[in-house]
Design an enzyme around this catalytic site. Structure first.
Site, PDB file in Angstrom:
ATOM      1  N   GLU A  86       2.958   5.229  -3.878  1.00  0.00           N
ATOM      2  CA  GLU A  86       3.333   6.326  -4.783  1.00  0.00           C
ATOM      3  C   GLU A  86       4.726   6.925  -4.484  1.00  0.00           C
ATOM      4  O   GLU A  86       5.402   7.270  -5.467  1.00  0.00           O
ATOM      5  CB  GLU A  86       2.262   7.419  -4.734  1.00  0.00           C
ATOM      6  CG  GLU A  86       0.883   6.952  -5.147  1.00  0.00           C
ATOM      7  CD  GLU A  86       0.160   6.157  -4.048  1.00  0.00           C
ATOM      8  OE1 GLU A  86      -0.716   5.350  -4.384  1.00  0.00           O
ATOM      9  OE2 GLU A  86       0.500   6.355  -2.866  1.00  0.00           O
ATOM     10  N   ASP A 139       0.842  -1.200   0.000  1.00  0.00           N
ATOM     11  CA  ASP A 139       0.000   0.000   0.000  1.00  0.00           C
ATOM     12  C   ASP A 139       0.878   1.251   0.000  1.00  0.00           C
ATOM     13  O   ASP A 139       2.098   1.192   0.188  1.00  0.00           O
ATOM     14  CB  ASP A 139      -0.906  -0.041   1.233  1.00  0.00           C
ATOM     15  CG  ASP A 139      -2.204   0.717   1.037  1.00  0.00           C
ATOM     16  OD1 ASP A 139      -2.303   1.523   0.095  1.00  0.00           O
ATOM     17  OD2 ASP A 139      -3.136   0.496   1.838  1.00  0.00           O
ATOM     18  N   ASP A 168      -7.646   4.654  -3.616  1.00  0.00           N
ATOM     19  CA  ASP A 168      -8.745   5.064  -2.738  1.00  0.00           C
ATOM     20  C   ASP A 168      -9.715   5.939  -3.520  1.00  0.00           C
ATOM     21  O   ASP A 168      -9.609   7.169  -3.536  1.00  0.00           O
ATOM     22  CB  ASP A 168      -8.194   5.817  -1.525  1.00  0.00           C
ATOM     23  CG  ASP A 168      -7.327   4.928  -0.647  1.00  0.00           C
ATOM     24  OD1 ASP A 168      -7.320   3.707  -0.877  1.00  0.00           O
ATOM     25  OD2 ASP A 168      -6.646   5.456   0.247  1.00  0.00           O
TER      26      ASP A 168
END
Length: 661
Positions: A383, A380, A450
């Site tokens: 980025e 997760d 998300d």
């Protein structure tokens, strides 16, 4: 002016060095710099491809280099024009008076390759290309949150954000594919008059271009030089159950037992974030997971694989922070306090571009999770996610974020792929929230982040997944139902969830996840107990009517297991997308290039998701010639290729058709 060096054409003028050389079948790599030496960074092209002998010719006025179908011609003043056989497919946009014989000679004084010096030695780089046809269509480039499959006319930020993945390979309907081989933060403008790529800070221009007659040939040529994914493990073919977040060991076990009690197919059960004491400790919090070894043993006996959440953030209070800070394993902040993300603690991300940091994190994961038999990880925050996306304020082992930042998710995946492979694991595939060019070879299964729980968001994900496949990311999925919100007791949300679930059944990975409402309170005031949780998100959480539909699609997915395994093999061996825009298989069908809300699951199934609230029918285009036949997987309806028709779509069913001729 022109030089020949082995298999490379070199051009020099006014301090610029330009290299063109064959790089794979029917492909060329183009590099340029105004540094004294050509920088050696390979970025996405870090594996040498099969070698092809180029045909290079030069005289005083121009030079050319040909590799199979592709040929580049360089003028006496450095302008590049590229051909697929004899058809012009790419031309630099130059408007100056350096070459008075150029038909586009102009007083505008605009360079095709513009190196504008930055303080510190790098350049702000702009590459400008002619838009050769107003009918050109462009696909790929990664994952963006909009409803456009065809990207011509779009402006795209080349930067990684939560739900945005910059994978800068584009496929053109004119018969070429182009990789912008530069991890700098930048921008791509795919305009009707000019196509341009910008890098905020870099030392060189670097792009790769391949010519082909079919989209499949072009995309497979791209993955031949940037890498192809490992074979999907067997547990990747079925259903994945997830929610934000199972708070305790007993809650995880209760869900696993209930799926088995109901005799529902399930392959993977996910343990989400904050099962740990602090971010950056990569281990179970024993206050809430008192015996993870026993938990894992029971779940394995039930025939379910566990996926565990990993975050790259390291809390300043964690047991590993001081050591990682001392050894330079964390990203650096150029100004202000050294905090990159502020959520449940002040944190800094581990530096995935540093090979020593990658090894350090993997060793912790192997010790605390691998020893329990966990072999599937959810990478997760990839980025990485910053509280403020001030790209100029972070520095990595590789260099400033502005210069190299987009490569972070690729190296995050690499840390786990290399660690698991070295530990003897086969078929390493991990879920990850972002990607860059080449991520696929490190087992990246990307999901779209998300996103909102809305119909508009659903429509955005359909095109996002198709463009990711074009960009080489064959393994892709989404949060079924969206991530942000959605109450399982709300009939309107149940409709959205059902339609999303039906579509999810025909994605590379079939995964239910989301942060449902109303939220559940935290269980404690320390460790993982401080984090709240969402409402229930299992297939039986949505009422009897919706639940029956969800169960129906669980069994449909299970019935397709052999077919899906074959699609994963195609992806692994050839780099072929699992989900494909209609033009991918039917490039000679003009109408197939116009359809953006349908796709092919492999080459045999035509999928028409229901993307609007209250819809009970929809228009469907059946691609191919009249000889092609499409039969509904439910009922006896059959349709010929090359036509539109309106089909029924009651809530219980999504229109899907199998190619039977």
């Amino acid at each position: 002016m022109f030089e020949l060096e082995k298999n490379r054409l070199i051009y020099r003028f006014a301090g610029e060095k330009l290299w063109l050389e064959p790089w794979g079948k029917n492909a060329l790599r183009v590099r340029a710099t105004k540094k004294s030496r050509m920088p050696e960074d390979e970025w996405a092209l870090d594996e040498k491809p099969s070698q092809f002998q180029a045909i290079i010719k030069a005289n005083d006025n121009q030079a050319s280099i040909q590799n199979g179908k592709i040929k580049a011609v360089v003028s006496r003043r450095g302008k590049i024009m590229i051909y697929n056989k004899n058809k012009l497919i790419l031309e630099e946009y130059a408007r100056h008076r350096l070459d008075l014989e150029d038909p586009k000679c102009s007083a505008l004084n605009v360079e095709a390759r513009e190196f504008k010096p930055n303080l510190g030695g790098e350049f702000k780089l702009t590459l400008r290309l002619e838009s050769l046809s107003r009918h050109e269509k462009i696909y790929g480039m990664g994952q963006y949150q909009h409803e456009y499959l065809d990207l011509k006319g779009m402006e795209l930020e080349l930067a990684q954000r939560n739900s945005q993945a910059s994978v800068p390979f584009m496929l053109s309907s004119l018969g070429y594919g182009l990789l912008w081989n530069n991890p700098s933060i930048g921008r791509a403008t795919l305009g009707a008059n000019v196509i341009s790529f910008e890098a905020s800070a870099t030392e060189k221009l670097d792009y790769w271009i391949v010519a082909g007659s079919k989209p499949k040939e072009i995309c497979e040529g791209y993955t031949a030089v940037t890498g192809r994914p490992p074979m999907m493990p067997e547990y990747g073919l079925g259903f994945w159950q997830s929610k934000l977040r199972y708070q305790t060991q007993e809650e995880v076990l209760a869900v696993a037992r209930e799926y088995k009690r109901r005799k529902l197919p399930i392959d993977v059960l996910v343990i989400d974030f904050f099962h740990w004491p602090f971010q950056g400790e990569w281990k179970f919090d024993t206050d809430y997971f008192p015996d993870p070894r026993a938990m894992m043993r029971e779940i394995k006996e039930l025939g379910i694989e566990v996926m565990i959440s990993i975050w790259p953030q390291v809390d300043k209070k964690s047991e590993n922070f001081e050591e990682m800070h001392e050894k330079g394993y964390l990203i650096r902040v150029e100004r202000g306090i050294s905090t990159a993300h502020d959520f449940q603690g002040e944190t800094v991300h581990f530096d995935a571009t540093n090979p020593e940091a990658r090894a350090y994190v993997w060793d912790k994961v192997k010790e605390n999770y691998g020893s329990l038999g966990i072999r599937l990880f959810w990478l997760d925050e990839a980025e990485p996610e910053y509280t403020a996306y001030d790209f100029d304020n972070y520095r990595y082992h590789f260099g400033p974020n502005l210069q190299v930042g987009n490569i972070y998710p690729r190296d995050y995946a690499r840390a786990f792929y290399e660690g698991q492979t070295a530990a003897g694991q086969d078929k390493v595939v991990n879920l990850i929230r972002c990607a860059w060019a080449g991520s696929q070879k490190y087992g990246a299964l990307v999901w779209s982040g998300d996103i909102a729980s809305s119909w508009e968001s659903l429509r955005c994900q359909v095109v996002a997944g198709l463009n990711m496949g074009v960009a080489g990311i064959s393994y892709w999925t989404t949060d079924i139902g969206g991530f942000h919100g959605g109450n399982p007791d709300d009939e309107a949300f149940r409709e959205l969830l059902v339609r999303w679930f039906q579509w999810g059944c025909f994605l590379p990975v079939f995964r239910l996840h989301g942060d449902r409402l109303p939220a559940k309170e935290p269980l404690g005031s320390s460790g993982g107990g401080k984090c709240p949780s969402g409402a229930a998100n299992e297939v039986w959480s949505y009422g009897e009517k919706a639940g029956a539909i969800l169960e129906k699609y669980l069994h449909i997915r299970e019935s397709m297991r052999d077919y899906i395994r074959g699609l994963m093999r195609q992806a692994s061996e050839n780099g072929t997308p699992v989900i494909r825009a209609l033009f991918f298989e039917y490039p000679d069908d003009i109408e197939a290039w116009e359809v953006e809300d349908q796709y092919l699951f492999g080459d045999k199934y035509l999928v028409a998701p229901v993307l609007h609230a209250g819809a009970s029918k929809r228009r469907v285009y059946f691609p191919g010639t009249k000889d092609v036949r499409w039969k509904a997987i439910e009922g006896d309806a059959e349709f010929g290729g090359g036509q539109w028709d309106t089909v029924g779509a009651p809530l219980e069913s999504m229109p899907v058709f199998k190619k039977v001729a």
